[in-house]
Write a protein that holds these residues in place. Structure first.
Motif, PDB file in Angstrom:
ATOM      1  N   THR A 119      -9.014 101.407  80.387  1.00 41.73           N
ATOM      2  CA  THR A 119      -7.590 101.116  80.595  1.00 41.73           C
ATOM      3  C   THR A 119      -7.022 102.067  81.642  1.00 41.73           C
ATOM      4  O   THR A 119      -7.581 103.121  81.920  1.00 41.73           O
ATOM      5  CB  THR A 119      -6.799 101.277  79.285  1.00 41.73           C
ATOM      6  OG1 THR A 119      -6.974 102.616  78.829  1.00 41.73           O
ATOM      7  CG2 THR A 119      -7.247 100.296  78.239  1.00 41.73           C
ATOM      8  N   MET A 120      -5.883 101.654  82.191  1.00 38.31           N
ATOM      9  CA  MET A 120      -5.165 102.496  83.152  1.00 38.31           C
ATOM     10  C   MET A 120      -3.795 102.805  82.556  1.00 38.31           C
ATOM     11  O   MET A 120      -3.260 102.012  81.779  1.00 38.31           O
ATOM     12  CB  MET A 120      -5.007 101.771  84.494  1.00 38.31           C
ATOM     13  CG  MET A 120      -6.315 101.412  85.151  1.00 38.31           C
ATOM     14  SD  MET A 120      -6.070 100.486  86.684  1.00 38.31           S
ATOM     15  CE  MET A 120      -5.425 101.766  87.738  1.00 38.31           C
ATOM     16  N   LYS A 121      -3.244 103.937  82.941  1.00 39.73           N
ATOM     17  CA  LYS A 121      -1.907 104.310  82.477  1.00 39.73           C
ATOM     18  C   LYS A 121      -0.868 103.745  83.448  1.00 39.73           C
ATOM     19  O   LYS A 121      -1.004 103.880  84.663  1.00 39.73           O
ATOM     20  CB  LYS A 121      -1.759 105.835  82.396  1.00 39.73           C
ATOM     21  CG  LYS A 121      -2.673 106.476  81.364  1.00 39.73           C
ATOM     22  CD  LYS A 121      -2.263 106.125  79.966  1.00 39.73           C
ATOM     23  CE  LYS A 121      -3.153 106.797  78.937  1.00 39.73           C
ATOM     24  NZ  LYS A 121      -2.962 106.247  77.604  1.00 39.73           N
ATOM     25  N   VAL A 122       0.166 103.114  82.887  1.00 37.47           N
ATOM     26  CA  VAL A 122       1.263 102.566  83.682  1.00 37.47           C
ATOM     27  C   VAL A 122       2.562 103.167  83.166  1.00 37.47           C
ATOM     28  O   VAL A 122       2.798 103.198  81.951  1.00 37.47           O
ATOM     29  CB  VAL A 122       1.306 101.020  83.579  1.00 37.47           C
ATOM     30  CG1 VAL A 122       2.505 100.461  84.328  1.00 37.47           C
ATOM     31  CG2 VAL A 122       0.023 100.410  84.095  1.00 37.47           C
ATOM     32  N   VAL A 123       3.394 103.632  84.085  1.00 36.51           N
ATOM     33  CA  VAL A 123       4.681 104.233  83.706  1.00 36.51           C
ATOM     34  C   VAL A 123       5.798 103.226  83.952  1.00 36.51           C
ATOM     35  O   VAL A 123       5.933 102.694  85.053  1.00 36.51           O
ATOM     36  CB  VAL A 123       4.940 105.534  84.511  1.00 36.51           C
ATOM     37  CG1 VAL A 123       6.288 106.132  84.144  1.00 36.51           C
ATOM     38  CG2 VAL A 123       3.821 106.535  84.279  1.00 36.51           C
ATOM     39  N   ASP A 124       6.587 102.971  82.912  1.00 36.96           N
ATOM     40  CA  ASP A 124       7.745 102.087  83.023  1.00 36.96           C
ATOM     41  C   ASP A 124       8.810 102.825  83.837  1.00 36.96           C
ATOM     42  O   ASP A 124       9.270 103.910  83.442  1.00 36.96           O
ATOM     43  CB  ASP A 124       8.274 101.744  81.623  1.00 36.96           C
ATOM     44  CG  ASP A 124       9.379 100.712  81.664  1.00 36.96           C
ATOM     45  OD1 ASP A 124      10.279 100.823  82.525  1.00 36.96           O
ATOM     46  OD2 ASP A 124       9.346  99.794  80.817  1.00 36.96           O
ATOM     47  N   ARG A 125       9.230 102.248  84.957  1.00 38.24           N
ATOM     48  CA  ARG A 125      10.176 102.925  85.861  1.00 38.24           C
ATOM     49  C   ARG A 125      11.539 103.162  85.223  1.00 38.24           C
ATOM     50  O   ARG A 125      12.213 104.133  85.552  1.00 38.24           O
ATOM     51  CB  ARG A 125      10.363 102.106  87.133  1.00 38.24           C
ATOM     52  CG  ARG A 125       9.171 102.117  88.037  1.00 38.24           C
ATOM     53  CD  ARG A 125       9.461 101.358  89.311  1.00 38.24           C
ATOM     54  NE  ARG A 125       8.271 101.261  90.121  1.00 38.24           N
ATOM     55  CZ  ARG A 125       8.190 100.601  91.251  1.00 38.24           C
ATOM     56  NH1 ARG A 125       9.242  99.968  91.709  1.00 38.24           N
ATOM     57  NH2 ARG A 125       7.070 100.571  91.926  1.00 38.24           N
ATOM     58  N   ASP A 166      -0.694 101.798  78.117  1.00 33.67           N
ATOM     59  CA  ASP A 166      -2.023 101.396  78.586  1.00 33.67           C
ATOM     60  C   ASP A 166      -1.943 100.024  79.237  1.00 33.67           C
ATOM     61  O   ASP A 166      -1.225  99.141  78.760  1.00 33.67           O
ATOM     62  CB  ASP A 166      -3.022 101.311  77.420  1.00 33.67           C
ATOM     63  CG  ASP A 166      -3.470 102.691  76.951  1.00 33.67           C
ATOM     64  OD1 ASP A 166      -3.414 103.630  77.774  1.00 33.67           O
ATOM     65  OD2 ASP A 166      -3.875 102.818  75.790  1.00 33.67           O
ATOM     66  N   ALA A 167      -2.684  99.845  80.334  1.00 28.31           N
ATOM     67  CA  ALA A 167      -2.784  98.542  80.985  1.00 28.31           C
ATOM     68  C   ALA A 167      -4.255  98.143  81.004  1.00 28.31           C
ATOM     69  O   ALA A 167      -5.129  98.963  81.302  1.00 28.31           O
ATOM     70  CB  ALA A 167      -2.241  98.610  82.406  1.00 28.31           C
ATOM     71  N   CYS A 207      -0.640  93.977  79.329  1.00 25.56           N
ATOM     72  CA  CYS A 207      -0.277  95.005  78.341  1.00 25.56           C
ATOM     73  C   CYS A 207      -1.144  94.951  77.087  1.00 25.56           C
ATOM     74  O   CYS A 207      -1.078  95.838  76.243  1.00 25.56           O
ATOM     75  CB  CYS A 207       1.204  94.915  77.998  1.00 25.56           C
ATOM     76  SG  CYS A 207       1.693  93.309  77.377  1.00 25.56           S
ATOM     77  N   SER A 208      -1.974  93.904  76.944  1.00 22.33           N
ATOM     78  CA  SER A 208      -2.886  93.835  75.806  1.00 22.33           C
ATOM     79  C   SER A 208      -4.050  92.920  76.151  1.00 22.33           C
ATOM     80  O   SER A 208      -4.043  92.255  77.193  1.00 22.33           O
ATOM     81  CB  SER A 208      -2.170  93.313  74.552  1.00 22.33           C
ATOM     82  OG  SER A 208      -2.039  91.902  74.621  1.00 22.33           O
ATOM     83  N   GLN A 209      -5.025  92.874  75.239  1.00 18.94           N
ATOM     84  CA  GLN A 209      -6.142  91.951  75.405  1.00 18.94           C
ATOM     85  C   GLN A 209      -6.069  90.827  74.379  1.00 18.94           C
ATOM     86  O   GLN A 209      -7.054  90.145  74.118  1.00 18.94           O
ATOM     87  CB  GLN A 209      -7.477  92.706  75.264  1.00 18.94           C
ATOM     88  CG  GLN A 209      -7.756  93.668  76.389  1.00 18.94           C
ATOM     89  CD  GLN A 209      -9.124  94.329  76.268  1.00 18.94           C
ATOM     90  OE1 GLN A 209      -9.789  94.237  75.243  1.00 18.94           O
ATOM     91  NE2 GLN A 209      -9.541  95.016  77.322  1.00 18.94           N
TER      92      GLN A 209
END
Length: 199
Positions: free
Chosen positions: A150-156, A163-164, A183-185
C-alpha cells in the motif's frame, strides 16, 4: 548469449567509462544492459591488475575475460549462494539482492562481495534462459491485480493519512497500462476500478 558477444559488451562498457564521459545509466542504455551490470563491471575492472584503458584495446577477448572473471569465484573455497533459493526469495515483496547478500554475508563473512554476488546471480539467471512467448489477440485479454504494498495518501483538507491500494490493468496485445489508487480492496472498489479502466 555467447561469450564473445558478452566480452564485446564488456569492452564497450569499459570504453564508454573511460572515453565517453557518461553516467552509468547512460552507458547501460547504450549497451542494452542494466546500470547494476555496468557498476559490477567497473568494480571488477578496479579489482584487477588490468592496465589502463588504452592498453586494454590490445588485449584479446579471451585474456580480458580470464582476468575480469577469474575462475577463483567458482573454484575457490568461498561458499556460493543457493541461486534457486535467492530466485524464489526475490519474488517476495520487499526482498532485494542487497538484503539477500547481507543475509548471505552474515552466514558466510568470507563469502562473495556484493558485486560478485549480483554478477553470479545475473549469470545464473541468464543461463536458465526461461521464457515463454505468448500471443494475445487484440481486445481478448486484460490482466488485472492489486499491485505491491500500500501507499500512504494524505487528505489535503483534513491532513489525515490513509492507505491506498494500487490497482493495475494491462492489455495483453498492446501492453497499455491503467493504474488507479483505491481506498480499499473490497468488491465495490474492485468493480469501480474496472469501470474506470474500461472507460
Amino acid at each position: 548469449m555467447n561469450r564473445r558477444m558478452n566480452m564485446r559488451n564488456v569492452r564497450e562498457i569499459l570504453r564508454l567509462v573511460h572515453e565517453g564521459n557518461l553516467s552509468n545509466r547512460q552507458i547501460a542504455k547504450s549497451c542494452n544492459c542494466s546500470p547494476t551490470t555496468v557498476t559490477a563491471i567497473i568494480e571488477r575492472y578496479k579489482n584487477t591488475d588490468l592496465p589502463p584503458w588504452p592498453e586494454i584495446k590490445t588485449i584479446d577477448d579471451a585474456e580480458l575475460e580470464s582476468r575480469l572473471y577469474p575462475q577463483e569465484i567458482t573454484s575457490s573455497k568461498k561458499p556460493l549462494p543457493d541461486m534457486d533459493f535467492i530466485h524464489r526469495e526475490l519474488k517476495r515483496k520487499g526482498v532485494t539482492l542487497q538484503l539477500l547478500w547481507q543475509e548471505y554475508k552474515e552466514q558466510y563473512p568470507d563469502g562473495l562481495m556484493y558485486s560478485q554476488f549480483c554478477d553470479y546471480y545475473l549469470r545464473w539467471r541468464k543461463s536458465r534462459n526461461i521464457s515463454m512467448h505468448q500471443i494475445h489477440r487484440v481486445g481478448e485479454k486484460t490482466f488485472v491485480d492489486w499491485a505491491g504494498p500500500t501507499m500512504k495518501v494524505v487528505d489535503r483538507t483534513t491532513g489525515e493519512c490513509k492507505d491506498a491500494y494500487i490497482f493495475v490493468g494491462a492489455l495483453g496485445a498492446s501492453d497499455l497500462l491503467y493504474a488507479e489508487a483505491a481506498c480499499s480492496q473490497e468488491l465495490e472498489s474492485w468493480i469501480n476500478v474496472h469501470i474506470h479502466m474500461f472507460e
